[in-house]
Structures are given as structure tokens and as C-alpha cells.
Motif scaffolding. Structure first.
Motif, mmCIF file in Angstrom:
data_model
loop_
_atom_site.group_PDB
_atom_site.id
_atom_site.type_symbol
_atom_site.label_atom_id
_atom_site.label_comp_id
_atom_site.label_asym_id
_atom_site.label_seq_id
_atom_site.Cartn_x
_atom_site.Cartn_y
_atom_site.Cartn_z
ATOM 1 N N UNK A 88 0.852 -1.191 0.000
ATOM 2 C CA UNK A 88 0.000 0.000 0.000
ATOM 3 C C UNK A 88 0.892 1.246 0.000
ATOM 4 N N UNK A 89 1.722 1.333 -1.018
ATOM 5 C CA UNK A 89 2.648 2.446 -1.170
ATOM 6 C C UNK A 89 2.006 3.497 -2.067
ATOM 7 N N UNK A 90 1.784 4.677 -1.527
ATOM 8 C CA UNK A 90 1.294 5.804 -2.309
ATOM 9 C C UNK A 90 2.516 6.586 -2.778
ATOM 10 N N UNK A 91 2.843 6.576 -4.075
ATOM 11 C CA UNK A 91 4.031 7.301 -4.518
ATOM 12 C C UNK A 91 4.007 8.750 -4.054
ATOM 13 N N UNK A 92 5.168 9.224 -3.582
ATOM 14 C CA UNK A 92 5.262 10.591 -3.074
ATOM 15 C C UNK A 92 4.788 11.582 -4.128
ATOM 16 N N UNK B 288 -8.088 1.970 1.702
ATOM 17 C CA UNK B 288 -6.879 1.246 1.291
ATOM 18 C C UNK B 288 -5.747 1.805 2.153
ATOM 19 N N UNK B 289 -5.691 1.324 3.393
ATOM 20 C CA UNK B 289 -4.808 1.867 4.428
ATOM 21 C C UNK B 289 -3.886 0.757 4.914
ATOM 22 N N UNK B 290 -2.696 1.130 5.368
ATOM 23 C CA UNK B 290 -1.750 0.124 5.851
ATOM 24 C C UNK B 290 -0.919 0.670 6.999
ATOM 25 N N UNK B 291 -0.405 -0.258 7.808
ATOM 26 C CA UNK B 291 0.629 0.045 8.788
ATOM 27 C C UNK B 291 1.833 -0.824 8.459
#
Length: 464
Positions: free
Chosen positions: A240-244, A380-383
Motif C-alpha cells: 500500500x505504497x502511495x508514490x510521493x 486502502x490503508x496500511x501500517x
């Protein structure tokens, strides 16, 4: 409680009547072992009997809070009324003719809906398939036919499927690629703006990663050789990587400048999941092609490639298709799912879920130093779990233990990420607030029981 999608046959309450897995699930798992290939693994050892809203009920009568949506598929919940109504009507008329033999209206209606919903005002066309991997593979075929080029560029941490070509496109070796080579040629991988792990910090990740990626493409591949650049606007299986910010627009400009087909893989992030119809809309990205699946059809197997009409028409007649692609029952499910998304305004609902999840997870990050990062958008959230916040060393054991502990409490949570150290939250968008809050209470209990440590002396983690 009231489920957003209407009355559910499944009571919207967590209930545990056996230890997990229960006796019937254990018996079924033994039968699976005898008859199902070992390569077909299951993340959680419970067998489903029915599901609806935010609950999955297993064969032993346990009711579990669903924070996985069947790998992000059941955006509108299981057995949503409009989905069931439409697919039942279609199934009673006919279940298959093959669109390439005798076409039918449902396929055309889905293509019309995709033209309306996907970003951009240009003329669009679609082709329908069965799975996300098929959609990505056909997007490559279309891009190659249009550009007369061969090279395909993908990104670190990306996931695009399990077919031979899409395994080549996928970054992670185990379990997706290990032992299955050789893979398709002319695939090139470049850096992505993974803010949490970018060496000079998240504030620099967007421009620096874009510059590195463009430099590698230009020098190692040659822009004039590239048919397509494929990226997930939010990288799902990679963690769950949101590109910077700034990364996607820079890559999009580079593609436009060099006649490269820009493909947004929205298979996991599309259809309201991130609080917009498609995640690429967040920075105003209009892709040339967009691939969709998962949430498109309320649980039915359906996928699509949608894009600029002149690009979609590059493939010769008969070059796209498949026996089951755009199955009429699956198309009916898609029309019911889209109807539900509009009727319930599930984009707004996804944003409300984000508010709840991030507030609670950031509070947990203050208390438990195993939580290195909280990120994502919408539902769509992650830790990301780490052994040490300073070194950011991944902690996959903690992620596995936490998922297992939550299961014992009746919460279905999935582990993901290149390093296997990310817990992701992909609830159905129709989940009730009470179930969401209860699941987070149980997550905290599990963290406490596992002794994950306190963050009283550690810096607060800000959401990415």
C-alpha cells in the motif's frame, strides 16, 4: 445495525462460538490438503459459509469482521442487492454465448460505463477479460501494437499478476515468481517514490525518484524503445505504497513527451477504493490505458482495459478476446456494483473510513513502536511494522503474529508488502462504523498481548 447496502442475510455482529479454526473448517482443510494443489495456499484457515456487509460467517457459525474484502474485491459488500438482482436475471436468460461469437448488450453497457467513469474526456473504448493479470497482459499487447515498440517499464514493489508476462512485470519473488522462470523479455524495472523508505526522506522522494527512474529509462532502455510504462497509482501488494507527490505527474509527462503509452493499473485501487473512482485522479493523472478488475463486478470474475480509442483500436480484429472474457453474468454483476457505488456514494464513504482508520492507527503508533508508518487513502490503508524505528528494519514476524492474533479475536486482516511486514486494511465500503471501531479495539488488544512495545519515547508517526 443497518448495513449501507441494505438488509443483509448475515447479522452484522462479530460472534465467536468455537476456537479458530473450528472443527468443520479443520475437516475441510484436511480435505483441501488431499485434493487441492499445495501451491494454492490460503492466508486464513477458516472456510466461509456466507458473507454480507462487513461480516464473513464461517462453516462453524463464527462471524468475523472482514477487513480484507476478498483481496479488495467486495467493495460493495458480498451479495449486494443490485448485484444479486442483476446477475440472477441474467443467469435465468443465458449464462454464456462468447461475445466473439454472439454478442450481447451487457458487454456494451459495461464498456459504456467505463467510458463514463474513467478519467479523461477523450473518446474511449474497452475490452473485457476475466482477471487482472489478463487485463495487464492485454494492455501490453495493445501498447505494443500501437507504438510498434517492445520494451515495457515497471516499478520497484509493483504487482501485476501471475501469468508469465505479468510475473515478469511483478517485483516480488516469493511467492509470485520463485522457480517459475524464465520470464518474458523486454521488461525493465525502475525506482518508485516509496516515501517511508526513501534515503533522503519522504519530502524528497517524489522528484528524486522520478529523476532516477527517467534517467534509467533514458540510458538503459532508450525512451524510443518503450511501448508502455505501467504503474499502480497506489501499489497494493507491494505494501500500500502511495508514490510521493509529484512522482506520477513527472512520469506521466515523460511518457507523453516520448510517445509512450502510460498505463494505470487500478486493479486494486479502482472503483471507489481510495475515495475517488480511480486513484490516479488524486494528482490529475489521465492515463492512456487503465486496467481494472477486483471491485468492478461485486465478486464476479471480470476485468477490463479501457483507454484512448485510437490506442485501443491498434490491435487487429480477433487480436483481443477470450472464451469467457466479458461473461454476461459477470457483466450484469458489474452493472449492479456500479449502480450500488453511485447510489450509496461510496467515494464519500471511503473517505470517512480513511478518517476513522488513520485517526485510530496514528494513536496506536504513538503507543506501539512496532508501527513505523501509517499510510494510504480511502479504504486502502496500511501500517508498516518495523523492529526499530530508526533503522526501519522490517518485522515480518510481527505482521504474521498480529494477523494471526486478530484472527483469533474474529478479525480478518491481511499481511502484504515486499518485505512481508505490512498489515493492510481493505474493508468493504459498506462496513458499519461499529464494526470498524470494534476491529480497531481488537487490534489494540492484540498489539498489547503480543508485547509490541510502547512508543512513549519515540517520535510520533505521521500518516503518509
Amino acid at each position: 445495525m443497518t448495513v449501507l447496502s441494505g438488509a443483509s442475510a448475515v447479522p452484522q455482529e462479530r460472534r465467536l462460538v468455537t476456537a479458530l479454526p473450528g472443527p468443520r473448517s479443520r475437516k475441510l482443510m484436511a480435505r483441501k490438503k488431499n485434493t487441492v494443489a499445495d501451491g494454492v495456499a490460503t492466508a486464513l484457515p477458516v472456510f466461509a459459509a456466507r458473507a454480507g456487509g462487513g461480516i464473513v460467517e464461517d462453516v462453524d457459525g463464527n462471524r468475523l469482521i472482514d477487513l480484507g474484502s476478498g483481496l479488495g474485491v467486495t467493495v460493495v459488500g458480498n451479495a449486494a442487492q443490485a448485484v444479486v438482482r442483476r446477475l440472477t436475471a441474467q443467469a435465468s436468460s443465458f449464462t454464456h454465448t462468447a461475445f466473439s461469437v454472439t454478442p450481447y448488450e451487457g458487454y456494451v453497457e459495461v464498456a459504456e460505463a467505463l467510458a463514463e467513469l474513467t478519467p479523461g474526456e477523450h473518446a474511449k473504448k474497452s475490452a473485457l477479460f476475466n482477471s487482472g493479470a489478463e487485463a495487464v497482459e492485454n494492455a501490453v499487447k495493445i501498447a505494443r501494437a500501437y507504438t510498434k515498440r517492445q520494451a515495457v517499464v515497471v516499478f520497484d514493489h509493483g504487482y501485476h499478476g501471475r501469468t508469465n508476462l505479468t510475473m515478469a512485470l511483478t517485483a516480488k519473488n516469493m511467492p509470485y515468481k520463485h522457480g517459475f522462470g524464465p520470464f518474458a523479455p523486454e521488461v525493465y524495472r525502475v525506482p518508485v517514490a516509496y516515501g517511508y523508505r526513501w534515503p533522503t526522506g519522504p519530502q524528497n522522494a517524489g522528484p528524486e525518484a522520478a529523476a532516477q527512474a527517467i534517467d534509467q529509462i533514458s540510458k538503459q532502455v532508450g525512451a524510443d524503445n518503450v511501448a508502455a510504462i505501467i504503474i499502480e497509482p497506489v501499489l497494493g501488494e507491494g505494501g500500500v505504497i502511495e508514490p510521493a507527490k509529484g512522482f506520477l505527474p513527472a512520469i506521466r509527462r515523460f511518457a507523453t513527451d516520448h510517445g509512450i503509452v502510460f498505463v494505470a493499473d487500478e486493479i486494486q485501487s479502482g472503483f471507489c477504493r481510495t475515495g475517488q473512482w480511480f486513484a490516479c485522479e488524486d494528482e490529475g493523472i489521465v492515463p492512456d490505458l487503465i486496467t481494472t478488475a477486483k471491485g468492478i463486478a461485486g465478486g464476479l470474475p471480470l476485468a477490463a482495459v479501457t483507454g484512448r480509442a485510437e490506442i485501443m483500436d491498434a490491435a487487429h480484429a480477433g487480436g483481443l478476446g477470450g472464451t469467457y472474457g466479458g461473461n454476461p453474468v459477470a457483466c450484469a454483476g458489474a452493472l449492479g456494483a456500479i449502480e450500488t457505488m453511485k447510489e450509496l456514494d461510496l467515494n464519500t464513504r471511503a473517505k470517512a473510513i480513511e478518517t476513522t482508520l488513520k485517526a485510530r492507527l496514528l494513536a496506536l503508533a504513538d503507543k506501539f513502536d512496532v508501527i513505523g508508518d501509517v499510510r494510504g487513502r480511502g479504504a486502502m490503508i496500511a501500517v508498516e511494522l518495523v523492529k526499530d524505528r530508526e533503522t526501519k528494519e522490517p518485522d515480518p514476524r510481527a505482521a504474521s503474529a498480529l494477523s494471526a492474533a486478530c484472527l483469533q479475536k474474529g478479525v480478518l486482516l491481511l499481511v502484504t508488502g515486499t518485505y512481508g511486514n505490512v498489515i493492510r486494511f481493505l474493508p468493504p465500503l459498506v462496513i458499519g462504523d461499529d464494526l470498524l471501531d470494534e476491529s480497531l479495539d481488537l487490534l489494540q488488544e492484540a498489539l498489547e498481548q503480543l508485547g509490541c512495545g510502547t512508543g512513549e519515547t519515540s517520535p510520533r508517526r505521521e500518516a503518509s
